[in-house]
Every structure is written in C-alpha cells, then in structure tokens.
Design a protein around this motif. Structure first.
Motif, PDB file in Angstrom:
ATOM      1  N   CYS A   1       0.812  -1.207   0.000  1.00 30.71           N
ATOM      2  CA  CYS A   1       0.000   0.000   0.000  1.00 30.71           C
ATOM      3  C   CYS A   1       0.851   1.265   0.000  1.00 30.71           C
ATOM      4  CB  CYS A   1      -0.899   0.037   1.225  1.00 30.71           C
ATOM      5  SG  CYS A   1      -2.129  -1.263   1.215  1.00 30.71           S
ATOM      6  N   VAL A   2       0.280   2.272  -0.591  1.00 29.51           N
ATOM      7  CA  VAL A   2       0.874   3.597  -0.586  1.00 29.51           C
ATOM      8  C   VAL A   2       0.070   4.439   0.390  1.00 29.51           C
ATOM      9  CG1 VAL A   2       1.265   5.677  -1.970  1.00 29.51           C
ATOM     10  CG2 VAL A   2       1.658   3.419  -2.957  1.00 29.51           C
ATOM     11  N   GLU A   3       0.760   5.221   1.210  1.00 23.67           N
ATOM     12  CA  GLU A   3       0.085   6.167   2.091  1.00 23.67           C
ATOM     13  C   GLU A   3       0.334   7.558   1.550  1.00 23.67           C
ATOM     14  OE1 GLU A   3      -0.085   4.003   6.382  1.00 23.67           O
ATOM     15  OE2 GLU A   3       1.754   5.068   5.903  1.00 23.67           O
ATOM     16  N   VAL A   4      -0.675   8.410   1.674  1.00 25.45           N
ATOM     17  CA  VAL A   4      -0.623   9.753   1.128  1.00 25.45           C
ATOM     18  C   VAL A   4      -0.998  10.741   2.217  1.00 25.45           C
ATOM     19  CG1 VAL A   4      -1.634  11.280  -0.617  1.00 25.45           C
ATOM     20  CG2 VAL A   4      -1.257   8.883  -1.148  1.00 25.45           C
ATOM     21  N   ALA A   5      -0.349  11.895   2.212  1.00 22.09           N
ATOM     22  CA  ALA A   5      -0.715  13.010   3.086  1.00 22.09           C
ATOM     23  C   ALA A   5      -0.789  14.254   2.206  1.00 22.09           C
ATOM     24  CB  ALA A   5       0.304  13.202   4.203  1.00 22.09           C
ATOM     25  N   ILE A   6      -1.900  14.959   2.292  1.00 23.11           N
ATOM     26  CA  ILE A   6      -2.088  16.147   1.469  1.00 23.11           C
ATOM     27  C   ILE A   6      -2.053  17.370   2.366  1.00 23.11           C
ATOM     28  CG2 ILE A   6      -3.670  17.334  -0.098  1.00 23.11           C
ATOM     29  CD1 ILE A   6      -4.762  14.515  -0.803  1.00 23.11           C
ATOM     30  N   THR A   7      -1.182  18.304   2.020  1.00 24.33           N
ATOM     31  CA  THR A   7      -1.062  19.557   2.741  1.00 24.33           C
ATOM     32  C   THR A   7      -1.200  20.688   1.722  1.00 24.33           C
ATOM     33  OG1 THR A   7       1.346  19.557   2.512  1.00 24.33           O
ATOM     34  CG2 THR A   7       0.455  18.555   4.509  1.00 24.33           C
ATOM     35  N   PRO A   8      -1.436  21.907   2.165  1.00 26.02           N
ATOM     36  CA  PRO A   8      -1.575  23.005   1.208  1.00 26.02           C
ATOM     37  C   PRO A   8      -0.350  23.109   0.289  1.00 26.02           C
ATOM     38  CG  PRO A   8      -2.262  23.723   3.370  1.00 26.02           C
ATOM     39  CD  PRO A   8      -1.635  22.357   3.542  1.00 26.02           C
ATOM     40  N   GLY A   9      -0.569  22.908  -0.995  1.00 35.20           N
ATOM     41  CA  GLY A   9       0.497  23.054  -1.979  1.00 35.20           C
ATOM     42  C   GLY A   9       1.393  21.849  -2.181  1.00 35.20           C
ATOM     43  N   THR A  10       1.190  20.756  -1.397  1.00 37.87           N
ATOM     44  CA  THR A  10       2.085  19.602  -1.505  1.00 37.87           C
ATOM     45  C   THR A  10       1.325  18.295  -1.276  1.00 37.87           C
ATOM     46  OG1 THR A  10       3.850  20.962  -0.542  1.00 37.87           O
ATOM     47  CG2 THR A  10       4.262  18.611  -0.662  1.00 37.87           C
ATOM     48  N   VAL A  11       1.697  17.267  -2.034  1.00 33.27           N
ATOM     49  CA  VAL A  11       1.185  15.915  -1.820  1.00 33.27           C
ATOM     50  C   VAL A  11       2.385  15.042  -1.460  1.00 33.27           C
ATOM     51  CG1 VAL A  11       0.044  13.925  -2.858  1.00 33.27           C
ATOM     52  CG2 VAL A  11      -0.693  16.237  -3.462  1.00 33.27           C
ATOM     53  N   HIS A  12       2.308  14.344  -0.336  1.00 28.11           N
ATOM     54  CA  HIS A  12       3.379  13.490   0.163  1.00 28.11           C
ATOM     55  C   HIS A  12       2.978  12.029  -0.037  1.00 28.11           C
ATOM     56  CE1 HIS A  12       5.043  16.927   2.532  1.00 28.11           C
ATOM     57  NE2 HIS A  12       3.765  17.281   2.525  1.00 28.11           N
ATOM     58  N   ALA A  13       3.949  11.157  -0.282  1.00 24.32           N
ATOM     59  CA  ALA A  13       3.669   9.723  -0.437  1.00 24.32           C
ATOM     60  C   ALA A  13       4.779   8.924   0.229  1.00 24.32           C
ATOM     61  CB  ALA A  13       3.575   9.345  -1.910  1.00 24.32           C
ATOM     62  N   ARG A  14       4.390   7.764   0.778  1.00 22.06           N
ATOM     63  CA  ARG A  14       5.360   6.864   1.400  1.00 22.06           C
ATOM     64  C   ARG A  14       4.854   5.434   1.281  1.00 22.06           C
ATOM     65  NH1 ARG A  14       4.475   8.030   7.898  1.00 22.06           N
ATOM     66  NH2 ARG A  14       2.419   7.085   8.041  1.00 22.06           N
ATOM     67  N   ASP A  15       5.733   4.491   1.490  1.00 23.04           N
ATOM     68  CA  ASP A  15       5.403   3.068   1.494  1.00 23.04           C
ATOM     69  C   ASP A  15       4.836   2.726   2.867  1.00 23.04           C
ATOM     70  OD1 ASP A  15       5.400   0.271   1.595  1.00 23.04           O
ATOM     71  OD2 ASP A  15       7.354   0.083   0.635  1.00 23.04           O
ATOM     72  N   SER A  16       3.646   2.162   2.913  1.00 20.59           N
ATOM     73  CA  SER A  16       3.027   1.849   4.204  1.00 20.59           C
ATOM     74  C   SER A  16       3.789   0.793   4.983  1.00 20.59           C
ATOM     75  CB  SER A  16       1.577   1.395   4.012  1.00 20.59           C
ATOM     76  OG  SER A  16       1.534   0.183   3.295  1.00 20.59           O
ATOM     77  N   LYS A  17       4.586  -0.034   4.293  1.00 24.16           N
ATOM     78  CA  LYS A  17       5.367  -1.065   4.976  1.00 24.16           C
ATOM     79  C   LYS A  17       6.619  -0.483   5.623  1.00 24.16           C
ATOM     80  CE  LYS A  17       5.808  -3.639   1.336  1.00 24.16           C
ATOM     81  NZ  LYS A  17       5.229  -2.774   0.343  1.00 24.16           N
ATOM     82  N   ALA A  18       6.990   0.735   5.245  1.00 28.19           N
ATOM     83  CA  ALA A  18       8.181   1.389   5.796  1.00 28.19           C
ATOM     84  C   ALA A  18       7.860   2.856   6.087  1.00 28.19           C
ATOM     85  CB  ALA A  18       9.335   1.278   4.815  1.00 28.19           C
ATOM     86  N   PRO A  19       6.972   3.128   7.052  1.00 30.62           N
ATOM     87  CA  PRO A  19       6.553   4.501   7.307  1.00 30.62           C
ATOM     88  C   PRO A  19       7.669   5.443   7.755  1.00 30.62           C
ATOM     89  CG  PRO A  19       5.750   3.037   9.022  1.00 30.62           C
ATOM     90  CD  PRO A  19       6.332   2.172   7.954  1.00 30.62           C
ATOM     91  N   ASP A  20       8.754   4.892   8.275  1.00 28.74           N
ATOM     92  CA  ASP A  20       9.884   5.732   8.675  1.00 28.74           C
ATOM     93  C   ASP A  20      10.937   5.830   7.580  1.00 28.74           C
ATOM     94  OD1 ASP A  20       8.742   6.210  11.168  1.00 28.74           O
ATOM     95  OD2 ASP A  20       9.668   4.434  12.048  1.00 28.74           O
ATOM     96  N   GLY A  21      10.664   5.207   6.457  1.00 27.26           N
ATOM     97  CA  GLY A  21      11.608   5.210   5.339  1.00 27.26           C
ATOM     98  C   GLY A  21      11.461   6.450   4.473  1.00 27.26           C
ATOM     99  N   PRO A  22      12.013   6.391   3.284  1.00 26.54           N
ATOM    100  CA  PRO A  22      11.969   7.536   2.368  1.00 26.54           C
ATOM    101  C   PRO A  22      10.543   7.925   2.000  1.00 26.54           C
ATOM    102  CG  PRO A  22      13.462   5.841   1.548  1.00 26.54           C
ATOM    103  CD  PRO A  22      12.711   5.261   2.705  1.00 26.54           C
TER     104      PRO A  22
END
Length: 55
Positions: free
Chosen positions: A28-49
């Motif tokens: 799974c991919v996790e996403v966080a949306i903030t004003p002006g930016t969309v962030h993405a990370r690997d759900s299996k490695a939330p502390d990773g890149p």
C-alpha cells in the motif's frame, strides 16, 4: 518530486490509498495532502523515504 528524510518531515495526516491495496494489507501507498504539496510513502516502511510533489 523531492525526497523528504523522516527527521526533516513534520507530523502529517497520512491515509492509505484504497486503490493501491491488494486486499491483504500489503503493497500500500500512504498519502498526506497539505496546502500546496502531496506526500507519499510506502506503508510497509513509514519511517523510510518519502516523496513529495509540489502542487
């Protein structure tokens, strides 16, 4: 797109993309949306890149 190291990233409101789920909770991919930016990370490695895309 830029890489955001964990130590430099503030707490973000992450949510899991239902589209990326294979049904078993893996890959799974996790996403966080903030004003002006969309962030993405690997759900299996939330502390990773993470990547972010400026809108």
């Amino acid at each position: 797109m830029t890489h955001t190291p964990e130590r430099d990233a503030p707490a973000l409101p992450w949510f899991r993309s239902s589209y990326s789920s294979s049904g078993d909770g893996n890959g799974c991919v996790e996403v966080a949306i903030t004003p002006g930016t969309v962030h993405a990370r690997d759900s299996k490695a939330p502390d990773g890149p993470r990547v972010r895309q400026l809108a």
